[in-house]
Motif scaffolding. Structure first.
Motif, mmCIF file in Angstrom:
data_model
loop_
_atom_site.group_PDB
_atom_site.id
_atom_site.type_symbol
_atom_site.label_atom_id
_atom_site.label_comp_id
_atom_site.label_asym_id
_atom_site.label_seq_id
_atom_site.Cartn_x
_atom_site.Cartn_y
_atom_site.Cartn_z
ATOM 1 N N GLY A 256 0.785 -1.223 0.000
ATOM 2 C CA GLY A 256 0.000 0.000 0.000
ATOM 3 C C GLY A 256 0.817 1.272 0.000
ATOM 4 O O GLY A 256 0.368 2.308 -0.493
ATOM 5 N N PHE B 139 1.757 3.348 -3.480
ATOM 6 C CA PHE B 139 0.612 4.052 -4.061
ATOM 7 C C PHE B 139 0.333 5.336 -3.288
ATOM 8 O O PHE B 139 0.050 6.391 -3.867
ATOM 9 C CB PHE B 139 -0.607 3.131 -4.041
ATOM 10 C CG PHE B 139 -1.870 3.755 -4.575
ATOM 11 C CD1 PHE B 139 -1.980 4.127 -5.897
ATOM 12 C CD2 PHE B 139 -2.955 3.970 -3.741
ATOM 13 C CE1 PHE B 139 -3.149 4.703 -6.390
ATOM 14 C CE2 PHE B 139 -4.130 4.535 -4.208
ATOM 15 C CZ PHE B 139 -4.224 4.902 -5.548
ATOM 16 N N LEU B 140 0.432 5.268 -1.977
ATOM 17 C CA LEU B 140 0.251 6.457 -1.149
ATOM 18 C C LEU B 140 1.319 7.503 -1.466
ATOM 19 O O LEU B 140 1.029 8.694 -1.638
ATOM 20 C CB LEU B 140 0.305 6.074 0.327
ATOM 21 C CG LEU B 140 0.227 7.200 1.366
ATOM 22 C CD1 LEU B 140 -1.105 7.928 1.252
ATOM 23 C CD2 LEU B 140 0.426 6.651 2.758
ATOM 24 N N HIS C 161 1.037 9.721 -4.693
ATOM 25 C CA HIS C 161 0.156 10.887 -4.697
ATOM 26 C C HIS C 161 0.796 12.103 -4.029
ATOM 27 O O HIS C 161 0.355 13.230 -4.249
ATOM 28 C CB HIS C 161 -1.164 10.557 -3.979
ATOM 29 C CG HIS C 161 -2.064 9.666 -4.766
ATOM 30 N ND1 HIS C 161 -2.088 8.309 -4.594
ATOM 31 C CD2 HIS C 161 -2.937 9.947 -5.760
ATOM 32 C CE1 HIS C 161 -2.963 7.784 -5.434
ATOM 33 N NE2 HIS C 161 -3.498 8.747 -6.142
ATOM 34 N N THR D 61 -5.313 5.189 1.760
ATOM 35 C CA THR D 61 -5.510 4.115 0.783
ATOM 36 C C THR D 61 -5.779 2.794 1.489
ATOM 37 O O THR D 61 -5.415 2.588 2.647
ATOM 38 C CB THR D 61 -4.278 3.939 -0.119
ATOM 39 O OG1 THR D 61 -3.168 3.552 0.694
ATOM 40 C CG2 THR D 61 -3.933 5.233 -0.844
ATOM 41 N N GLN E 178 -6.144 -1.681 0.335
ATOM 42 C CA GLN E 178 -6.042 -2.673 -0.729
ATOM 43 C C GLN E 178 -7.439 -3.204 -1.034
ATOM 44 O O GLN E 178 -8.232 -3.458 -0.126
ATOM 45 C CB GLN E 178 -5.168 -3.854 -0.325
ATOM 46 C CG GLN E 178 -3.881 -3.589 0.360
ATOM 47 C CD GLN E 178 -2.965 -2.582 -0.271
ATOM 48 O OE1 GLN E 178 -3.295 -1.899 -1.226
ATOM 49 N NE2 GLN E 178 -1.811 -2.441 0.310
ATOM 50 N N HIS F 216 -0.792 3.771 -11.697
ATOM 51 C CA HIS F 216 -1.743 4.419 -10.799
ATOM 52 C C HIS F 216 -2.388 5.611 -11.498
ATOM 53 O O HIS F 216 -1.824 6.194 -12.434
ATOM 54 C CB HIS F 216 -1.059 4.881 -9.502
ATOM 55 C CG HIS F 216 -0.194 6.095 -9.661
ATOM 56 N ND1 HIS F 216 -0.670 7.377 -9.507
ATOM 57 C CD2 HIS F 216 1.127 6.225 -9.961
ATOM 58 C CE1 HIS F 216 0.305 8.242 -9.708
ATOM 59 N NE2 HIS F 216 1.404 7.570 -9.978
ATOM 60 N N TRP G 180 -6.939 4.574 -8.362
ATOM 61 C CA TRP G 180 -6.563 3.166 -8.332
ATOM 62 C C TRP G 180 -5.084 2.986 -8.657
ATOM 63 O O TRP G 180 -4.474 3.827 -9.318
ATOM 64 C CB TRP G 180 -7.393 2.367 -9.346
ATOM 65 C CG TRP G 180 -8.848 2.358 -9.051
ATOM 66 C CD1 TRP G 180 -9.783 3.287 -9.451
ATOM 67 C CD2 TRP G 180 -9.547 1.404 -8.268
ATOM 68 N NE1 TRP G 180 -11.014 2.964 -8.973
ATOM 69 C CE2 TRP G 180 -10.916 1.805 -8.242
ATOM 70 C CE3 TRP G 180 -9.179 0.246 -7.591
ATOM 71 C CZ2 TRP G 180 -11.886 1.085 -7.564
ATOM 72 C CZ3 TRP G 180 -10.139 -0.470 -6.919
ATOM 73 C CH2 TRP G 180 -11.482 -0.051 -6.911
ATOM 74 N N ASN H 97 -4.550 -1.341 -5.302
ATOM 75 C CA ASN H 97 -4.752 -0.227 -4.383
ATOM 76 C C ASN H 97 -5.983 0.588 -4.754
ATOM 77 O O ASN H 97 -6.324 0.719 -5.928
ATOM 78 C CB ASN H 97 -3.542 0.716 -4.407
ATOM 79 C CG ASN H 97 -2.212 0.010 -4.442
ATOM 80 O OD1 ASN H 97 -1.469 0.145 -5.405
ATOM 81 N ND2 ASN H 97 -1.904 -0.744 -3.402
ATOM 82 N N VAL H 98 -6.626 1.163 -3.747
ATOM 83 C CA VAL H 98 -7.764 2.056 -3.975
ATOM 84 C C VAL H 98 -7.688 3.212 -2.983
ATOM 85 O O VAL H 98 -7.388 3.016 -1.804
ATOM 86 C CB VAL H 98 -9.116 1.307 -3.860
ATOM 87 C CG1 VAL H 98 -9.257 0.640 -2.500
ATOM 88 C CG2 VAL H 98 -10.289 2.244 -4.088
ATOM 89 N N ARG H 99 -7.916 4.424 -3.480
ATOM 90 C CA ARG H 99 -7.930 5.615 -2.624
ATOM 91 C C ARG H 99 -9.328 5.756 -2.020
ATOM 92 O O ARG H 99 -10.331 5.626 -2.721
ATOM 93 C CB ARG H 99 -7.577 6.839 -3.450
ATOM 94 C CG ARG H 99 -7.367 8.115 -2.649
ATOM 95 C CD ARG H 99 -6.822 9.194 -3.544
ATOM 96 N NE ARG H 99 -6.626 10.455 -2.828
ATOM 97 C CZ ARG H 99 -6.031 11.502 -3.364
ATOM 98 N NH1 ARG H 99 -5.578 11.441 -4.613
ATOM 99 N NH2 ARG H 99 -5.885 12.614 -2.659
#
Length: 303
Positions: free
Chosen positions: A54, A57-58, A61, A68, A70, A96, A100, A122-124
């Protein structure tokens, strides 16, 4: 065994280092992570895998408030780590957008051998965090057990016992379920089908606050650990006397995250296809009031 404070300290995850697109971390293995056979399998690595999966992905941004989660983990094992090993994980976000992402994760043994590889989806999310801070911030050393804290290894399993006999002994509390199951407050029950080939496992785990994430609900890696350990018991249920097995692949989707307030989560594991070399199982986690929380498919490899 000392009381865990959060998933990362519980599973000895630390030495986190980050860049713009990747993260590295370590996990120190000890006997608290072994199963009923005295072995360390994929479930014991799930917190390391999920947490590393995770972070990139964080970071991509550049927004510390962009919380975020999973949506799905896919893990494949390639060999087995051992007690005392210092694992090294590396995760890198490979795609990304604003909402997502996909992150690759690999975990290697201290000798550099690959033991687990896969992806995190991953999903925000817009949920509010609790403000709780993990014990494994960048720069924090990897936690270790002192000798007095390490649980004893389970008693060896006689080669003459069938898998069904072993699991029956665990369910009836004649045989210990292993330190990892103890840490998860787990209890094993056998679900008898119309035939032995349709029999499965019900695994109950009483939640505790240390299992929580920054939202105050269960950490995805802990969910995967509970589900994976339940599937391991199902795999053993269908093993022959003295037959070795391991978790080869696990793909788990997260639908809701349970509270960690002492209530119980329940995992039911049923066979999809039983084979001589590979058997596939479906594992479904629900809350104490029957809300669907996660579902996984798990392949067990027999030797």
């Amino acid at each position: 065994m000392s009381e865990p404070h959060d998933p990362l300290s519980a599973f000895h995850v630390g030495d986190i280092a980050v860049s713009e697109s990747w993260v590295r971390a370590s996990q120190q293995l000890c006997t608290r992570f072994v199963d009923h056979r005295g072995l360390i399998e994929v479930p014991a690595l799930a917190v390391l895998f999920d947490h590393c999966g995770g972070i990139p992905f964080l970071l991509a941004h550049g927004d510390p408030d962009a919380a975020t989660l999973q949506a799905r983990l896919s893990m494949s094992s390639h060999g087995r780590a051992g007690i005392g090993d210092l694992l090294a994980a590396r995760a890198e976000v490979v795609m990304h957008d604003d909402g997502w992402g996909s992150t690759t994760v690999e975990i290697r043994t201290g000798a550099g051998d690959l033991c687990c590889v896969g992806t995190a989806r991953n999903v925000r999310v817009g949920r509010v965090t609790t403000g709780a801070t993990s014990a494994a911030e960048p720069g924090m050393a990897t936690p270790r057990c002192v000798d007095a804290d390490e649980p004893a290894l389970p008693e060896p399993i006689p080669a003459t016992l069938s898998g069904r006999a072993v699991v029956d002994e665990i369910a009836s509390k004649v045989r210990e379920p292993g330190p990892l199951t103890d840490m998860l407050n787990g209890r094993v029950e056998v679900i008898d089908g119309t035939s032995d080939r349709e029999s499965g496992i019900r695994f109950r785990s009483a939640t505790e606050p240390w299992m929580g994430n920054m939202f105050g609900t269960m950490h995805g890696g802990v969910i995967a650990t509970i589900v994976g350990q339940a599937a391991s018991f199902a795999g053993h249920l269908h093993a022959g006397a003295g037959q070795e097995y391991s978790i080869g692949d696990m793909a788990i989707g997260f639908y809701r995250s349970p509270a960690v307030d002492g209530s119980e989560v329940v995992v039911e594991v049923t066979p999809i296809k039983l084979g001589r070399r590979i058997s596939s199982f479906e594992a479904t986690m629900t809350s104490y009031d029957d809300v669907l929380l996660s579902r996984a498919t798990v392949d067990i490899h027999y030797r």
